[in-house]
Design a protein around this motif. Structure first.
Motif, PDB file in Angstrom:
ATOM      1  N   PHE A  44       0.840  -1.191   0.000  1.00 20.49           N
ATOM      2  CA  PHE A  44       0.000   0.000   0.000  1.00 20.49           C
ATOM      3  C   PHE A  44       0.879   1.246   0.000  1.00 20.49           C
ATOM      4  O   PHE A  44       1.871   1.323   0.733  1.00 20.49           O
ATOM      5  CB  PHE A  44      -0.904   0.041   1.246  1.00 20.49           C
ATOM      6  CG  PHE A  44      -1.992  -0.983   1.236  1.00 20.49           C
ATOM      7  CD1 PHE A  44      -3.058  -0.881   0.360  1.00 20.49           C
ATOM      8  CD2 PHE A  44      -1.955  -2.063   2.110  1.00 20.49           C
ATOM      9  CE1 PHE A  44      -4.074  -1.821   0.343  1.00 20.49           C
ATOM     10  CE2 PHE A  44      -2.960  -3.022   2.107  1.00 20.49           C
ATOM     11  CZ  PHE A  44      -4.025  -2.897   1.220  1.00 20.49           C
ATOM     12  N   GLU A 168      -6.575   4.052  -5.804  1.00 28.53           N
ATOM     13  CA  GLU A 168      -7.778   4.382  -5.039  1.00 28.53           C
ATOM     14  C   GLU A 168      -8.989   3.536  -5.464  1.00 28.53           C
ATOM     15  O   GLU A 168     -10.034   4.061  -5.864  1.00 28.53           O
ATOM     16  CB  GLU A 168      -8.084   5.883  -5.143  1.00 28.53           C
ATOM     17  CG  GLU A 168      -6.957   6.742  -4.603  1.00 28.53           C
ATOM     18  CD  GLU A 168      -7.290   8.228  -4.588  1.00 28.53           C
ATOM     19  OE1 GLU A 168      -8.460   8.580  -4.795  1.00 28.53           O
ATOM     20  OE2 GLU A 168      -6.366   9.026  -4.353  1.00 28.53           O
ATOM     21  N   GLU A 170     -11.052   2.094  -3.687  1.00 26.36           N
ATOM     22  CA  GLU A 170     -12.191   2.265  -2.777  1.00 26.36           C
ATOM     23  C   GLU A 170     -13.077   3.445  -3.137  1.00 26.36           C
ATOM     24  O   GLU A 170     -14.135   3.651  -2.517  1.00 26.36           O
ATOM     25  CB  GLU A 170     -11.683   2.464  -1.343  1.00 26.36           C
ATOM     26  CG  GLU A 170     -11.124   3.847  -1.030  1.00 26.36           C
ATOM     27  CD  GLU A 170      -9.704   4.101  -1.524  1.00 26.36           C
ATOM     28  OE1 GLU A 170      -9.162   5.187  -1.262  1.00 26.36           O
ATOM     29  OE2 GLU A 170      -9.135   3.193  -2.160  1.00 26.36           O
ATOM     30  N   GLN A 178     -16.055  -2.542   0.266  1.00 21.60           N
ATOM     31  CA  GLN A 178     -14.604  -2.553   0.467  1.00 21.60           C
ATOM     32  C   GLN A 178     -14.158  -3.862   1.108  1.00 21.60           C
ATOM     33  O   GLN A 178     -13.114  -4.420   0.768  1.00 21.60           O
ATOM     34  CB  GLN A 178     -14.171  -1.361   1.322  1.00 21.60           C
ATOM     35  CG  GLN A 178     -14.280  -0.025   0.610  1.00 21.60           C
ATOM     36  CD  GLN A 178     -13.796   1.128   1.468  1.00 21.60           C
ATOM     37  OE1 GLN A 178     -12.748   1.036   2.118  1.00 21.60           O
ATOM     38  NE2 GLN A 178     -14.544   2.211   1.477  1.00 21.60           N
ATOM     39  N   ILE A 197      -1.099  -0.842  -4.353  1.00 19.43           N
ATOM     40  CA  ILE A 197      -2.352  -0.108  -4.228  1.00 19.43           C
ATOM     41  C   ILE A 197      -2.124   1.246  -3.562  1.00 19.43           C
ATOM     42  O   ILE A 197      -1.557   1.318  -2.465  1.00 19.43           O
ATOM     43  CB  ILE A 197      -3.373  -0.903  -3.383  1.00 19.43           C
ATOM     44  CG1 ILE A 197      -3.583  -2.300  -3.979  1.00 19.43           C
ATOM     45  CG2 ILE A 197      -4.692  -0.153  -3.274  1.00 19.43           C
ATOM     46  CD1 ILE A 197      -4.447  -3.207  -3.104  1.00 19.43           C
ATOM     47  N   THR A 199      -4.134   4.166  -1.740  1.00 15.88           N
ATOM     48  CA  THR A 199      -5.451   4.199  -1.110  1.00 15.88           C
ATOM     49  C   THR A 199      -5.509   5.175   0.048  1.00 15.88           C
ATOM     50  O   THR A 199      -4.487   5.570   0.613  1.00 15.88           O
ATOM     51  CB  THR A 199      -5.834   2.789  -0.611  1.00 15.88           C
ATOM     52  OG1 THR A 199      -7.170   2.806  -0.096  1.00 15.88           O
ATOM     53  CG2 THR A 199      -4.894   2.328   0.490  1.00 15.88           C
ATOM     54  N   SER A 201      -8.111   4.220   2.236  1.00 15.11           N
ATOM     55  CA  SER A 201      -9.044   3.394   2.995  1.00 15.11           C
ATOM     56  C   SER A 201      -8.377   2.620   4.136  1.00 15.11           C
ATOM     57  O   SER A 201      -7.575   1.719   3.893  1.00 15.11           O
ATOM     58  CB  SER A 201      -9.727   2.390   2.058  1.00 15.11           C
ATOM     59  OG  SER A 201     -10.453   1.430   2.804  1.00 15.11           O
ATOM     60  N   LEU A 204      -9.074  -1.248   3.585  1.00 16.61           N
ATOM     61  CA  LEU A 204      -8.177  -1.974   2.701  1.00 16.61           C
ATOM     62  C   LEU A 204      -6.785  -2.114   3.309  1.00 16.61           C
ATOM     63  O   LEU A 204      -6.145  -3.168   3.212  1.00 16.61           O
ATOM     64  CB  LEU A 204      -8.079  -1.272   1.343  1.00 16.61           C
ATOM     65  CG  LEU A 204      -9.349  -1.207   0.490  1.00 16.61           C
ATOM     66  CD1 LEU A 204      -9.034  -0.568  -0.860  1.00 16.61           C
ATOM     67  CD2 LEU A 204      -9.965  -2.580   0.290  1.00 16.61           C
TER      68      LEU A 204
END
Length: 255
Positions: A44, A168, A170, A178, A197, A199, A201, A204
């Protein structure tokens, strides 16, 4: 030591000297990139708006051969040439295995991607060649909600042993969706896939044992999930939403 993950690390090429006062090299995430080592399963990249995480992800995707606006490596549409030249300055280290599948998802241009799929399917295609939309569940992405079309991509289009770059994901998903996306990511990881990823979130980001890199003003730093601002803000708010709102809304304006 031989690595069997698809993408090992990324860094700026030592043989090219960028102008660090110009975009995108002025972004802290790019200027102080160093050597970004990817997790074999899920990595991430997180940070505040404008921190450079999406620019970095776009550069990675284009350097890997994906279309700048998203899709698999077979897509080459371009609705607006807005991507940076970062991919020209990146050096990527890859493992000995090649992914069987791959995709670059960017939320902001997914509508254009859906339109391109319809355009390609309307054009004359070779005999016995199935429509592209069949890989997405046989239903037009424009005839679904944004969230439904995102899940169709994850659940219908993505296969195992793939390298997936998601910006992103999400954006169109409810908290429940999600969680469903997280379950699908786990299924694909178990089938030999690798994810990078970007993100916002916290849901996640909770994926077990994922590597989390935070884009800060001083560059990219690896953090534990509980040490990210995303987790701390959400945790504190959910623990006492009334108190958090009272503090936020009753804070006097500065003179």
């Amino acid at each position: 030591m031989i690595s069997y993950q698809f993408l090992i690390d990324a860094q700026l090429r030592p043989d090219k000297t960028p102008d660090f006062s110009a975009y995108p090299f002025c972004l802290p995430a790019v200027r102080h990139l160093g050597r970004l080592e990817f997790d074999p399963a899920v990595t991430f990249i997180v940070g505040e708006n404008g921190s450079g995480k999406s620019t970095l992800l776009e550069g990675l995707a284009v350097a890997l051969g994906f279309n700048a606006e998203g899709g698999s490596k077979n897509f080459n549409f371009n609705t607006r040439a807005s991507h940076s030249c970062l991919h020209e300055y990146l050096r990527l280290a890859r493992g000995v295995r090649k992914p069987r599948d791959g995709y670059f998802l960017r939320a902001e241009s997914y509508f254009s991607l859906a339109t391109e799929i319809e355009r390609l399917d309307e054009d004359d295609s070779p005999i016995n060649s199935p429509p592209i939309i069949n890989s997405y569940g046989c239903r037009s992405l424009h005839e679904q909600s944004h969230g439904e079309s995102f899940l169709a991509l994850l659940e219908k289009r993505f296969g195992g042993k793939g390298l997936y770059i998601l910006d992103e994901p999400e954006a169109a998903l409810s908290p429940q969706r999600q969680l469903r996306a997280l379950k699908r990511i786990h299924e694909l990881v178990q089938e030999g896939s690798q994810f990078v990823i970007a993100t916002h979130s916290p849901i996640l980001m909770a994926y077990p044992e994922a590597s989390i890199f935070v884009c800060t003003p001083d560059g990219i730093r690896q953090r534990a999930y509980e040490d990210t601002e995303h987790y701390e803000v959400m945790h504190d708010f959910m623990a006492n939403p009334r108190g958090a709102l009272k503090m936020l809304l009753e804070t006097p304006k500065e003179p």
